[in-house]
Design an enzyme around this catalytic site. Structure first.
Site, PDB file in Angstrom:
ATOM      1  CD  GLU A 131      -2.962  -1.082   2.298  1.00 38.03           C
ATOM      2  OE1 GLU A 131      -2.936  -0.075   2.985  1.00 38.03           O
ATOM      3  OE2 GLU A 131      -3.564  -2.061   2.528  1.00 38.03           O
ATOM      4  CG  HIS A 175      -5.965   0.408   4.832  1.00 40.86           C
ATOM      5  ND1 HIS A 175      -4.732  -0.017   5.047  1.00 40.86           N
ATOM      6  CD2 HIS A 175      -6.758   0.426   5.893  1.00 40.86           C
ATOM      7  CE1 HIS A 175      -4.952  -0.530   6.304  1.00 40.86           C
ATOM      8  NE2 HIS A 175      -5.919  -0.300   6.979  1.00 40.86           N
TER       9      HIS A 175
HETATM   10  N1  LIG Z   1      -9.189  -2.033   7.383  1.00 38.80           N
HETATM   11  C1  LIG Z   1      -9.096  -1.455   8.265  1.00 38.80           C
HETATM   12  O1  LIG Z   1      -9.156  -0.034   8.199  1.00 38.80           O
HETATM   13  C2  LIG Z   1      -8.772  -1.794   9.415  1.00 38.80           C
HETATM   14  C3  LIG Z   1      -8.182  -3.138   9.742  1.00 38.80           C
HETATM   15  N2  LIG Z   1      -8.052  -3.588  10.887  1.00 38.80           N
HETATM   16  C4  LIG Z   1      -7.324  -5.007  11.027  1.00 38.80           C
HETATM   17  O2  LIG Z   1      -8.383  -5.830  11.810  1.00 38.80           O
HETATM   18  C5  LIG Z   1      -7.710  -6.505  12.418  1.00 38.80           C
HETATM   19  C6  LIG Z   1      -8.602  -7.256  13.508  1.00 38.80           C
HETATM   20  O3  LIG Z   1      -8.869  -6.367  14.413  1.00 38.80           O
HETATM   21  P1  LIG Z   1      -9.584  -6.715  15.586  1.00 38.80           P
HETATM   22  O4  LIG Z   1     -10.708  -7.630  15.463  1.00 38.80           O
HETATM   23  O5  LIG Z   1      -9.705  -5.442  16.456  1.00 38.80           O
HETATM   24  O6  LIG Z   1      -8.314  -7.615  16.494  1.00 38.80           O
HETATM   25  P2  LIG Z   1      -8.624  -8.521  17.632  1.00 38.80           P
HETATM   26  O7  LIG Z   1      -7.140  -8.761  18.144  1.00 38.80           O
HETATM   27  O8  LIG Z   1      -9.555  -8.263  18.572  1.00 38.80           O
HETATM   28  O9  LIG Z   1      -8.905 -10.080  16.989  1.00 38.80           O
HETATM   29  C7  LIG Z   1      -8.087 -10.605  16.018  1.00 38.80           C
HETATM   30  C8  LIG Z   1      -8.598 -12.244  16.236  1.00 38.80           C
HETATM   31  O10 LIG Z   1      -7.647 -12.745  15.156  1.00 38.80           O
HETATM   32  C9  LIG Z   1      -7.226 -13.983  15.774  1.00 38.80           C
HETATM   33  N3  LIG Z   1      -6.460 -14.771  15.102  1.00 38.80           N
HETATM   34  C10 LIG Z   1      -4.874 -14.762  15.491  1.00 38.80           C
HETATM   35  N4  LIG Z   1      -4.257 -15.514  14.759  1.00 38.80           N
HETATM   36  C11 LIG Z   1      -5.246 -16.212  14.116  1.00 38.80           C
HETATM   37  C12 LIG Z   1      -4.982 -17.345  13.029  1.00 38.80           C
HETATM   38  N5  LIG Z   1      -3.680 -17.596  12.863  1.00 38.80           N
HETATM   39  N6  LIG Z   1      -6.277 -17.600  12.298  1.00 38.80           N
HETATM   40  C13 LIG Z   1      -7.332 -17.201  12.918  1.00 38.80           C
HETATM   41  N7  LIG Z   1      -7.596 -16.315  13.649  1.00 38.80           N
HETATM   42  C14 LIG Z   1      -6.413 -15.648  14.329  1.00 38.80           C
HETATM   43  C15 LIG Z   1      -7.154 -13.659  17.277  1.00 38.80           C
HETATM   44  O11 LIG Z   1      -7.211 -14.681  18.126  1.00 38.80           O
HETATM   45  C16 LIG Z   1      -8.090 -12.690  17.504  1.00 38.80           C
HETATM   46  O12 LIG Z   1      -9.356 -13.230  17.988  1.00 38.80           O
HETATM   47  C17 LIG Z   1      -6.422  -5.892  13.108  1.00 38.80           C
HETATM   48  O13 LIG Z   1      -5.297  -6.822  13.198  1.00 38.80           O
HETATM   49  C18 LIG Z   1      -6.230  -4.997  11.845  1.00 38.80           C
HETATM   50  O14 LIG Z   1      -5.307  -5.226  11.157  1.00 38.80           O
HETATM   51  C19 LIG Z   1      -8.400  -2.924  12.165  1.00 38.80           C
HETATM   52  C20 LIG Z   1      -9.099  -2.008  11.885  1.00 38.80           C
HETATM   53  C21 LIG Z   1      -9.268  -1.096  10.611  1.00 38.80           C
HETATM   54  O1  LIG Z   2      -5.902   4.413  10.099  1.00 42.98           O
HETATM   55  C1  LIG Z   2      -6.399   3.828   9.319  1.00 42.98           C
HETATM   56  O2  LIG Z   2      -7.212   4.251   8.423  1.00 42.98           O
HETATM   57  C2  LIG Z   2      -6.402   2.289   9.071  1.00 42.98           C
HETATM   58  C3  LIG Z   2      -7.037   1.473  10.456  1.00 42.98           C
HETATM   59  C4  LIG Z   2      -6.345   0.221  10.572  1.00 42.98           C
HETATM   60  O3  LIG Z   2      -6.029  -0.309   9.528  1.00 42.98           O
HETATM   61  C5  LIG Z   2      -6.402  -0.389  11.858  1.00 42.98           C
HETATM   62  O4  LIG Z   2      -6.807   0.321  12.899  1.00 42.98           O
HETATM   63  O5  LIG Z   2      -5.662  -1.139  12.097  1.00 42.98           O
END
Ligand SMILES: NC(=O)C1=CN([C@@H]2O[C@H](COP(=O)(O)OP(=O)(O)OC[C@H]3O[C@@H](n4cnc5c(N)ncnc54)[C@H](O)[C@@H]3O)[C@@H](O)[C@H]2O)C=CC1
Ligand SMILES: O=C(O)CCC(=O)C(=O)O
Length: 524
Positions: free
Chosen positions: A260, A278
């Protein structure tokens, strides 16, 4: 006044919070890595989203940096190991954008099922392409959720509201939690085999990299929909393109890409492919939430020592911070003094807490004592890096608790085992000040001071006078003199606080006095 740099575009609410809390703040976005390296030395805090990537080089240049705050969830853009080694706290805002991201995943799922973006573009081009779009319903379909943490659970809740069936793979999801969520916990291959649509919500780590692989795509039903609003790198993008081209995957919607910003990509232009840049966290509400939260957390840490949502150090609430402060101070002094009195590598350390301190969160106290202890050999260690450095060096660290204080309200006992012997040091807080109450088994009552000398000698008459004379002859002024011994005529220890640092030559003169066994200079 601490100073913070906001290096990525963030709601102005963050700037306002820093200002209101009395933290100096600069907002400078779009810096190159070199430009950031040039200025980062001025700052105590660095606030980022996902564009700035504080790596080992940037962190090394950040001589005053105490905290990196990620206004968001994923911290894969921050070198946490480098930060930890340098004692920099890394914190994120784990909940502020979770709902927004879950909603984006659901929006992508609908967009993919009904091809809304392409239908919209072509309609607006004047084509009225009604017969080219035949979508699929989500009702009664099976959604496979990979990663069922905060966001995955919110997606499950919403999918159930759409009357979908939800199956989930997450190694840390308990059967009870799955039941509570209304999801069926399944193995990874079963998820790929059974799902009508798959959505990803894991961090990018070794175990999740390429989790949607060519092989697993091959296990899916024809007509599968793939949604990724988590991290690029979870999906084999080349394999996805092939599966879309072959018509095996009905549609795919990616918010995140392996590289990205993705300005060019082999998937762009592929039929039934949807891309957003994103945008998962990009709503007014989420951006306000994460900006306020990260600024509050960073200001708390810089101003009060309270730690929340840190990835590399234990949490300390704002309420705990002032109560812990004297104990952290005691632990730091006890550790630092003891570290300078050891003459061999440390094998293990046990921290025993007695009395009122056992009611507090002792993790930061232990980390502070450990940092003090290691400082003699590693001058840059601090509470954040100490536990990791101790582990890396094979030092075993134990904590134990005794409810009743023996002689004071709270006691902290350090038992340090080196390759040569065991040392026991005990400290307490008296009228808010840290004091030593036992030094290597000998009871005493001494305050800490910046310059001290520790002497172990045979308990013989006239020794104190001779020691005082050496210090006086060298124009070293004694501030306090604390003595202790196990019994009359046995070995005695004295801890002398002096106004100036003791030179090597003075230490040698003390060493040459009759009856002296050990002399160590301590500076705190
Ligand atoms: N597109 C965007 O703008 C955003 C993307 N994200 C992404 O979303 C991801 C998840 O966020 P949350 O749910 O808040 O995190 P979280 O930590 O609450 O949940 C992540 C889950 O993934 C699980 N996990 C870890 N390894 C795994 C595996 N090998 N297979 C399956 N599950 C596994 C964990 O056990 C955990 O339950 C973040 O790490 C971030 O990268 C988050 C916010 C915004
Ligand atoms: O800051 C953003 O827009 C990206 C958020 C995100 O990917 C995250 O919170 O993991």
């Amino acid at each position: 006044m601490p100073k913070v740099l906001i290096a990525d575009k963030m709601s102005s609410a963050a700037t306002q919070v820093f200002k209101n809390r009395g933290v100096d703040v600069d907002v400078i976005t779009g810096l190159s890595k070199e430009e950031l390296i040039d200025i980062i030395g001025e700052y105590d805090g660095l606030a980022v989203r996902s564009t700035t990537r504080p790596d080992a080089e940037i962190i090394k240049a950040a001589k005053n940096l105490k905290v990196i705050g990620r206004a968001g969830i994923g911290v894969d853009n921050v070198d946490i190991k480098a930060a930890t080694d340098q004692g920099v706290v890394v914190m994120n805002t784990p909940f502020g954008n979770a709902v927004t991201t879950a909603e984006h995943a659901i929006a992508m799922l609908f967009s993919a099922a009904r091809q809304i973006p392409s239908a919209s573009t072509r309609t607006q081009n004047g084509e009225w392409p009604k017969s080219d779009f035949k979508g699929v319903e989500l009702f009664n379909k099976t959604l496979g959720i990979i990663g069922c943490g905060n966001i995955g659970a919110l997606v499950a809740e919403r999918a159930l509201g759409l009357k979908m069936k939800v199956i989930a793979f997450d190694p840390y999801l308990t059967a009870e939690r799955a039941v509570k969520l209304g999801a069926e916990k399944v193995e990874l291959d079963a998820l790929f085999q059974r799902a009508d649509a798959i959505t990803l919500h894991t961090p990018l780590v070794d175990s999740t990299k390429g989790i949607v692989s060519r092989e697993r795509l091959g296990m899916t039903k024809k007509g599968i929909i793939i949604v990724n609003c988590a991290r690029g790198g979870l999906v084999d993008e080349e394999a996805l393109k092939d599966a879309l081209d072959a018509g095996h995957v009905r549609a795919a919607a990616l918010d995140v890409f392996a590289v990205e910003p993705a300005k060019e990509h082999p998937l762009f232009g592929t039929p039934n492919f949807i891309a957003t840049p994103h945008l998962g966290a990009s709503t007014l509400e989420a951006q306000e939430n994460v900006a306020v939260q990260v600024a509050e957390q960073m200001a708390d840490y810089l101003l009060t020592g309270a730690v929340s949502n840190a990835l590399n150090t234990p949490s300390i609430t704002a309420e705990e911070a002032p109560r812990l402060k004297p104990f952290v101070n005691l632990a730091d002094n006890l550790g630092a003094m003891t570290g300078q009195l050891l003459h061999a590598p440390i094998k293990s350390v046990e921290f025993t807490y007695k009395g009122a301190v056992t009611q507090l969160n002792t993790n930061p106290v232990t980390a502070a004592a450990l940092a003090g202890l290691l400082k003699a050999a590693m001058p840059d260690v601090n509470m954040v890096s100490a536990p990791v450095l101790a582990k890396e060096r094979g030092i075993e660290v134990k904590e134990s608790y005794v409810d009743e204080a023996e002689r004071a309200e709270s006691l902290i006992r350090l038992t340090v085992t080196t390759t040569e012997r065991k040392y026991v040091v005990v400290g307490t807080i008296y009228r808010g000040e840290p004091r030593i109450v036992r030094l290597f088994g000998v009871p005493m009552d001494a305050a800490f001071s910046p310059n001290m000398v520790y002497v172990r000698n045979e308990d013989k008459p006239g020794f104190i006078g001779r020691l005082g004379a050496v210090l006086g002859d060298n124009k070293v002024n004694i501030a306090t003199f604390s003595l202790g011994r196990m019994k009359k005529g046995d070995e005695a220890v004295c801890l002398v606080s002096v106004d100036e640092p003791i030179s090597e030559s003075v230490a040698q003169q003390i060493k040459s006095l009759d009856a002296v066994k050990i002399v160590d200079v301590v500076s705190l």
